[in-house]
Scaffold this motif. Structure first.
Motif, PDB file in Angstrom:
ATOM      1  N   ASN A 173      19.769  30.895   9.743  1.00  0.00           N
ATOM      2  CA  ASN A 173      19.584  29.580  10.365  1.00  0.00           C
ATOM      3  C   ASN A 173      18.172  29.399  10.907  1.00  0.00           C
ATOM      4  O   ASN A 173      17.554  28.349  10.714  1.00  0.00           O
ATOM      5  N   PHE A 174      17.639  30.416  11.579  1.00  0.00           N
ATOM      6  CA  PHE A 174      16.275  30.297  12.107  1.00  0.00           C
ATOM      7  C   PHE A 174      15.265  30.142  10.972  1.00  0.00           C
ATOM      8  O   PHE A 174      14.279  29.410  11.081  1.00  0.00           O
ATOM      9  N   GLU A 175      15.498  30.830   9.874  1.00  0.00           N
ATOM     10  CA  GLU A 175      14.582  30.704   8.732  1.00  0.00           C
ATOM     11  C   GLU A 175      14.647  29.292   8.152  1.00  0.00           C
ATOM     12  O   GLU A 175      13.626  28.740   7.729  1.00  0.00           O
ATOM     13  N   ARG A 176      15.830  28.709   8.134  1.00  0.00           N
ATOM     14  CA  ARG A 176      15.948  27.324   7.652  1.00  0.00           C
ATOM     15  C   ARG A 176      15.214  26.368   8.592  1.00  0.00           C
ATOM     16  O   ARG A 176      14.467  25.497   8.168  1.00  0.00           O
ATOM     17  N   TRP A 177      15.485  26.532   9.913  1.00  0.00           N
ATOM     18  CA  TRP A 177      14.884  25.607  10.885  1.00  0.00           C
ATOM     19  C   TRP A 177      13.368  25.621  10.843  1.00  0.00           C
ATOM     20  O   TRP A 177      12.722  24.614  11.143  1.00  0.00           O
ATOM     21  N   THR A 178      12.795  26.780  10.516  1.00  0.00           N
ATOM     22  CA  THR A 178      11.337  26.899  10.514  1.00  0.00           C
ATOM     23  C   THR A 178      10.734  26.682   9.132  1.00  0.00           C
ATOM     24  O   THR A 178       9.534  26.872   8.952  1.00  0.00           O
ATOM     25  N   ASN A 179      11.553  26.298   8.168  1.00  0.00           N
ATOM     26  CA  ASN A 179      11.046  25.956   6.840  1.00  0.00           C
ATOM     27  C   ASN A 179      10.466  24.542   6.902  1.00  0.00           C
ATOM     28  O   ASN A 179      11.202  23.584   7.125  1.00  0.00           O
TER      29      ASN A 179
END
Length: 563
Positions: free
Chosen positions: A159-165
């Motif tokens: 989720n964090f990787e998605r949010w920071t994409n």
């Protein structure tokens, strides 16, 4: 660090906060909030403050939900009137309503209750380093996804990787915690290598570039719902969650149906959060101005909200009115990169010609607070009043003349009435005042759904912002340079630095002063008219028990039951 008791590993800033409380520089309730953010169990924090723990959570059992009502009956369907929206991707939600549709299926790492205290949800507990730059979250064990998978640290990392994409465009990147994990690469904000570490299946560590106190609070911001590590939007085609309910139908503009999950893969499903009583939760689509009528006709058991103009009707209907003082507002902001608002003198003329104190009683005769043309509300614990604003019509005229508009100027504001017709009422009050300064304000009323298509683009728009528990949180989401929800296009290194410093400061008075500095920068730049902080009203039938009032209008129906 224990969630329920104090511990020898207690964060040093908890002792610092306790000293502030003991010396009278920090209220007991604020101490509870800070101690909980720093990893002390809410029950223990209330005890340290000498306060009784409110019945909004099972602190002794480390659950964020209220204790079971001994009179509660299982079964029944709760029917709620609310706008039913698209739910393609939780990370890009722009409306609280969409998050309510998914809230009982997709859950959060933390949960901020009606008492403004943040408790662990999918996280079991958390720890912060002394400098508040390293946060370790310990996840609950035994939490199951509806497809049978275990909930693990890989889900959180995903989720964090998605949010920071940067290609996703999630507003979460504007949160103080998430923004401290990204760097500019080729003009875009991207995740820093090493910012996220998986320690083991149920432990995850975040390494930040700056101190952040409010990390757990950020994790209940409505677009931070945790999706499965294999999630691919749209959500309608990827129904899977950890909550007690699952969505079985979502028809935009009509209905959203949730049913209790009882088994997974032929095996009984045991919900981690304890007993829930409702069999189903139904949302039926009603615009804001029609929900009370639906309630009066007994088509629904509860409503999302109703407007102040409907208060007398609400009082005449049999049911429970639930009111809350909030930081919800109407932000009439001007884009600083769009003509004619590139000229600061034009923006200042607008703000100088308006008396917010005269607008509030026209719109909300009872309740609410007067806005100050920045985005920190009196209800925020980190609020500090600035010098009172004074209407100056002659000064506004002089500025307009200096900006090349000696005969006045015509402006148009887009209004979507997304929270009800009071938006238009406020804009009309602004229009009437602006006339005195030679400013003609045209009000372009458009459908609510259309407004959300242009809200970050229109040169002058009236945008509803929901409540956040901290002033730093909403200022970071809405005004930090380059973040997705910066609808005014405001960019100021001085503002960003003041906000960073406030976010890293525990001492309440110092924090208030630092945030006031950021508020003053925003007010001086005249990017908005913020006339009102509004109260919110909702209503529930007397057969609905345990219906929670929340200043952000988040629905958490885990302990609601029907009699």
């Amino acid at each position: 660090m224990s969630t329920n008791e104090t511990s020898s590993k207690m964060h040093p800033k908890v002792r610092e906060a306790q000293e502030q409380m003991d010396s009278g520089r920090l209220s007991r309730r604020e101490f509870v909030r800070y101690a909980a953010l720093l990893g002390v169990g809410a029950g223990a924090a209330y005890a340290m403050a000498g306060l009784p723990s409110p019945a909004v959570a099972q602190d002794a059992a480390n659950l964020p939900f209220p204790a079971d009502d001994p009179n509660a009956k299982a079964g029944g369907i709760l029917k709620v009137a609310m706008q039913v929206q698209k739910i393609d991707d939780p990370a890009t939600f722009s409306w609280t309503q969409a998050s309510n549709q998914t809230r009982h299926m997709l859950e959060y790492l933390a949960m901020t209750g009606p008492d403004n205290v943040t408790r662990p949800m999918l996280a079991e507990r958390w720890e912060a380093s002394e400098d508040l730059k390293t946060w370790t979250f310990y996840l609950r064990k035994g939490v199951k996804w509806h497809n049978g998978d275990d909930f693990t640290a890989e889900d959180v990392k995903f989720n964090f990787e998605r949010w920071t994409n940067p290609d996703l465009g999630s507003s979460n990147i504007g949160l103080s915690s998430v923004s401290a994990m990204v760097e500019d690469k080729d003009g875009k904000k991207s995740l820093i290598d090493g910012a996220i570490e998986i320690v083991d299946d149920h432990t995850i560590r975040f390494n930040l570039t700056k101190p952040v106190l409010s990390f757990p609070e950020d994790m209940y911001n409505y677009p931070t719902a945790i999706v499965h590590r294999g999630f691919k939007p749209p959500l309608d085609n990827a129904i899977n969650g950890t909550g007690a309910y699952t969505i079985t139908e979502n028809v935009v503009g009509d209905r959203c149906i949730l049913k209790r999950v009882t088994e997974v893969g032929g095996q009984p499903f045991k919900y981690w959060g304890g007993t829930v009583f409702l069999d189903e939760i139904h949302y039926y689509n009603f615009d804001a101005d029609n929900q009370l009528t639906a309630f009066a006709g007994q088509s629904v058991d509860a409503i999302y909200d109703f407007g102040v103009e409907q208060m007398e009707l609400a009082k005449a209907i049999d049911g429970n009115i639930i009111a809350a003082r909030t930081a919800q507002c109407l932000c009439c902001r001007m884009r600083v990169d769009a003509e004619p608002f590139t000229d600061e003198r034009v923006r200042k003329a607008v703000t100088m010609a308006i008396d917010n104190a005269a607008i509030k009683p026209l719109v909300y005769p009872e309740g609410g607070d007067v806005g100050e043309n920045h985005h920190v509300a009196p209800v925020h614990p980190d609020y500090q009043a600035l010098a009172p604003l004074t209407r100056d019509v002659e000064g506004a005229k002089a500025l307009l003349a200096e900006a090349g508009h000696p005969d006045g100027i015509t402006l148009t504001i887009d209004v979507g009435n997304t929270d009800g017709p009071w938006h238009q009422t406020a804009a009309e009050a602004m229009r009437d005042q602006l006339k005195d300064a030679g400013i003609t304000l045209n009000i372009n009323v458009i459908p609510a759904s259309k407004y959300w298509e242009i809200w970050t683009k229109t040169p002058f728009g009236a945008t509803a912002w929901t409540h956040r528990p901290l002033g730093t949180m909403v200022m970071s989401l809405g005004y930090r340079t380059g973040v997705p929800w910066n609808e005014s296009g405001f960019a100021s290194p001085e503002f960003d630095a003041a906000l960073d410093e406030a976010e890293a400061t525990l001492d309440v008075e110092a924090r208030k002063g630092l945030l006031a500095k950021a508020s003053q920068i925003l007010q001086d730049a005249s990017v908005m008219v913020m006339p009102i902080w509004r109260p919110v009203y909702c209503m529930a039938s007397k057969s609905v028990n345990g219906y929670p009032g929340h200043p952000t209008q988040y629905h958490q129906f885990n302990k609601v039951w029907m009699s």
